[in-house]
Design a protein around this motif. Structure first.
Motif, PDB file in Angstrom:
ATOM      1  N   LYS A 104       2.580  58.216  43.086  1.00  0.00           N
ATOM      2  CA  LYS A 104       2.215  57.512  41.809  1.00  0.00           C
ATOM      3  C   LYS A 104       1.541  58.000  40.061  1.00  0.00           C
ATOM      4  N   ALA A 105       0.854  59.208  41.407  1.00  0.00           N
ATOM      5  CA  ALA A 105       0.280  60.146  40.025  1.00  0.00           C
ATOM      6  C   ALA A 105       1.438  60.544  39.158  1.00  0.00           C
ATOM      7  N   GLN A 106       2.805  61.123  39.655  1.00  0.00           N
ATOM      8  CA  GLN A 106       3.795  61.919  39.059  1.00  0.00           C
ATOM      9  C   GLN A 106       4.423  60.837  38.205  1.00  0.00           C
ATOM     10  N   VAL A 107       4.333  59.029  38.939  1.00  0.00           N
ATOM     11  CA  VAL A 107       5.244  57.978  37.993  1.00  0.00           C
ATOM     12  C   VAL A 107       4.321  57.901  37.027  1.00  0.00           C
ATOM     13  N   GLU A 108       3.005  57.755  37.068  1.00  0.00           N
ATOM     14  CA  GLU A 108       1.747  57.133  35.823  1.00  0.00           C
ATOM     15  C   GLU A 108       2.383  58.862  34.381  1.00  0.00           C
ATOM     16  N   ARG A 109       3.097  59.777  35.194  1.00  0.00           N
ATOM     17  CA  ARG A 109       2.796  61.100  33.770  1.00  0.00           C
ATOM     18  C   ARG A 109       4.124  60.755  33.039  1.00  0.00           C
ATOM     19  N   LYS A 110       4.993  60.292  34.009  1.00  0.00           N
ATOM     20  CA  LYS A 110       6.946  60.030  33.546  1.00  0.00           C
ATOM     21  C   LYS A 110       6.332  58.506  32.420  1.00  0.00           C
ATOM     22  N   LYS A 111       5.558  57.804  32.792  1.00  0.00           N
ATOM     23  CA  LYS A 111       5.441  56.523  32.040  1.00  0.00           C
ATOM     24  C   LYS A 111       4.911  57.232  30.865  1.00  0.00           C
ATOM     25  N   VAL A 112       3.366  57.623  30.397  1.00  0.00           N
ATOM     26  CA  VAL A 112       2.668  58.406  29.852  1.00  0.00           C
ATOM     27  C   VAL A 112       3.620  59.588  28.705  1.00  0.00           C
ATOM     28  N   GLU A 113       4.955  59.807  29.098  1.00  0.00           N
ATOM     29  CA  GLU A 113       5.273  61.114  28.285  1.00  0.00           C
ATOM     30  C   GLU A 113       6.287  60.002  28.048  1.00  0.00           C
ATOM     31  N   LYS A 114       6.766  58.819  27.782  1.00  0.00           N
ATOM     32  CA  LYS A 114       7.943  57.987  28.138  1.00  0.00           C
ATOM     33  C   LYS A 114       7.184  57.048  26.769  1.00  0.00           C
ATOM     34  N   LEU A 115       6.162  56.583  26.976  1.00  0.00           N
ATOM     35  CA  LEU A 115       5.588  56.342  26.079  1.00  0.00           C
ATOM     36  C   LEU A 115       4.865  56.627  24.483  1.00  0.00           C
ATOM     37  N   GLN A 116       4.424  57.962  24.622  1.00  0.00           N
ATOM     38  CA  GLN A 116       4.358  59.271  24.225  1.00  0.00           C
ATOM     39  C   GLN A 116       5.281  59.790  22.610  1.00  0.00           C
ATOM     40  N   ALA A 117       6.525  59.530  23.815  1.00  0.00           N
ATOM     41  CA  ALA A 117       7.878  60.107  23.082  1.00  0.00           C
ATOM     42  C   ALA A 117       8.516  58.993  21.977  1.00  0.00           C
ATOM     43  N   SER A 118       8.444  58.096  22.454  1.00  0.00           N
ATOM     44  CA  SER A 118       8.705  56.574  21.896  1.00  0.00           C
ATOM     45  C   SER A 118       7.746  56.336  20.471  1.00  0.00           C
ATOM     46  N   LEU A 119       6.264  56.619  20.858  1.00  0.00           N
ATOM     47  CA  LEU A 119       4.842  56.491  20.145  1.00  0.00           C
ATOM     48  C   LEU A 119       4.592  56.986  18.865  1.00  0.00           C
ATOM     49  N   HIS A 120       5.677  57.816  17.974  1.00  0.00           N
ATOM     50  CA  HIS A 120       4.676  58.257  16.850  1.00  0.00           C
ATOM     51  C   HIS A 120       4.334  57.897  16.182  1.00  0.00           C
ATOM     52  N   GLN A 121       3.261  58.604  15.189  1.00  0.00           N
ATOM     53  CA  GLN A 121       3.137  57.818  14.551  1.00  0.00           C
ATOM     54  C   GLN A 121       3.813  57.138  12.960  1.00  0.00           C
ATOM     55  N   LEU A 122       3.813  55.929  13.336  1.00  0.00           N
ATOM     56  CA  LEU A 122       4.871  55.376  12.578  1.00  0.00           C
ATOM     57  C   LEU A 122       4.729  55.531  10.504  1.00  0.00           C
ATOM     58  N   ARG A 123       3.259  55.208  10.512  1.00  0.00           N
ATOM     59  CA  ARG A 123       3.064  55.901   9.302  1.00  0.00           C
ATOM     60  C   ARG A 123       2.777  57.947   8.663  1.00  0.00           C
ATOM     61  N   ASP A 124       3.087  58.237   9.672  1.00  0.00           N
ATOM     62  CA  ASP A 124       3.559  59.279   9.534  1.00  0.00           C
ATOM     63  C   ASP A 124       3.909  60.026   8.321  1.00  0.00           C
ATOM     64  N   ALA A 125       4.355  61.440   8.112  1.00  0.00           N
ATOM     65  CA  ALA A 125       6.039  61.293   7.300  1.00  0.00           C
ATOM     66  C   ALA A 125       6.952  62.086   8.099  1.00  0.00           C
ATOM     67  N   PRO A 126       8.114  61.722   8.390  1.00  0.00           N
ATOM     68  CA  PRO A 126       8.801  62.050   9.721  1.00  0.00           C
ATOM     69  C   PRO A 126       9.190  63.161   9.696  1.00  0.00           C
ATOM     70  N   ALA A 127       9.500  64.383   9.997  1.00  0.00           N
ATOM     71  CA  ALA A 127      10.059  65.790  10.517  1.00  0.00           C
ATOM     72  C   ALA A 127      11.217  65.968   9.811  1.00  0.00           C
ATOM     73  N   ASN A 128      12.181  65.039  10.372  1.00  0.00           N
ATOM     74  CA  ASN A 128      13.976  65.141   9.202  1.00  0.00           C
ATOM     75  C   ASN A 128      13.633  64.897   8.113  1.00  0.00           C
ATOM     76  N   LYS A 129      14.576  65.160   7.095  1.00  0.00           N
ATOM     77  CA  LYS A 129      15.097  64.764   5.414  1.00  0.00           C
ATOM     78  C   LYS A 129      15.831  63.649   5.250  1.00  0.00           C
ATOM     79  N   HIS A 130      15.437  62.964   4.434  1.00  0.00           N
ATOM     80  CA  HIS A 130      16.907  61.799   3.923  1.00  0.00           C
ATOM     81  C   HIS A 130      17.058  63.244   2.390  1.00  0.00           C
ATOM     82  N   ILE A 131      17.900  63.188   2.026  1.00  0.00           N
ATOM     83  CA  ILE A 131      18.796  64.033   1.191  1.00  0.00           C
ATOM     84  C   ILE A 131      19.895  63.204   0.278  1.00  0.00           C
ATOM     85  N   VAL A 132      19.563  62.720  -0.609  1.00  0.00           N
ATOM     86  CA  VAL A 132      20.112  61.857  -1.854  1.00  0.00           C
ATOM     87  C   VAL A 132      21.418  62.197  -2.849  1.00  0.00           C
TER      88      VAL A 132
END
Length: 265
Positions: A126-154
């Motif tokens: 059960k602890a391993q299941v919770e670890r996997k769910k936490v990792e999945k949420l942390q991967a999808s929930l990055h700070q939306l207001r922070d500047a992204p790591a990638n760049k958009h070149i125009v």
């Protein structure tokens, strides 16, 4: 699929025999589907609208309990007040609930160790299941207001266009949404429903972050339970030991033992 319709055959002697459609054909024909209506919108506050199948399950459960109570009531009426058996000496009632006297010697030491191991494996799973769910949420929930790591070149045609370049005009959005990696609303969307775009997004994000915190807390609780079970299993093993503290320094209710040093052969 076309099935033959019942017809009449005339045989010798003028007798008429009907060919009736077989039961297999009757079952194969699609019958009418009777649909039950759902709860009307103006009665949603009353909850789920019970269907007939739900009533049948509820009625069966009610009558089953009613029969059980009737049997118990009959046994109580015909009970012998002088009845006695030795099991009465080992059982009692606590708050009206019958509590039997558990025998601590019914399981051997090896059986208790095996049960501790199985319980620990379940908690770890059960602890391993919770670890996997936490990792999945942390991967999808990055700070939306922070500047992204990638760049958009125009790319522009000349230096004049470079000096006059406006990212807000290019992406057709408000300057405050330029750092958003996705879900970047346009000016038309902001003009139509400005509060909906931001409020819905913030509600969803806050809900997911709350779920992340709850899963982190649950993961830490399961890990502490697994650690406590490991300590209990180790304390059941061989070797002279002494309890140093009732709880560990972390304060999670895990006792601390110290084993006597023994020379291993």
């Amino acid at each position: 699929v076309i099935f033959p319709w019942p017809t009449a055959d005339k045989h010798e002697g003028g007798e008429v025999h009907h060919r009736i459609m077989s039961s297999t054909y009757k079952k194969a024909i699609q019958g009418r589907t009777h649909k039950e209506r759902s709860q009307p919108s103006d009665r949603k506050k009353l909850g789920f609208l019970e269907k007939h199948k739900d009533y049948v399950l509820r009625a069966r459960d009610f009558h089953k309990k009613e029969k059980a109570l009737e049997v118990l009531r009959e046994k109580a009426e015909f009970r012998n007040p002088d009845e006695f058996y030795f099991g009465m000496q080992k059982s009692k009632t606590v708050g009206g609930v019958h509590v039997g006297d558990s025998d601590p010697t019914q399981y051997s030491h090896e059986q208790l160790m095996l049960m501790k191991t199985q319980d620990r494996k379940y908690v770890e799973m059960k602890a391993q299941v919770e670890r996997k769910k936490v990792e999945k949420l942390q991967a999808s929930l990055h700070q939306l207001r922070d500047a992204p790591a990638n760049k958009h070149i125009v790319f522009v045609d000349n230096e004049e266009d470079q000096r006059q370049f406006s990212p807000a005009d290019y992406f057709n959005t408000s300057p405050e949404y330029l750092d958003s990696a996705f879900h970047r609303p346009t000016r038309e969307q902001l003009d139509e429903d400005a509060w909906t775009v931001s409020s819905v997004h913030e509600k969803k994000k806050s809900k997911l972050y709350k779920e992340l915190e709850q899963r982190k807390h649950r993961k830490s609780e399961l890990e502490s339970v697994a650690l406590r079970m490991d300590m209990e299993k180790a304390a059941m093993g061989k070797g002279r030991k002494r309890k140093v503290r009732k709880t560990s320094l972390g304060g999670k209710g895990i006792p601390v033992y110290r084993w006597k040093k023994e020379r291993k052969r």
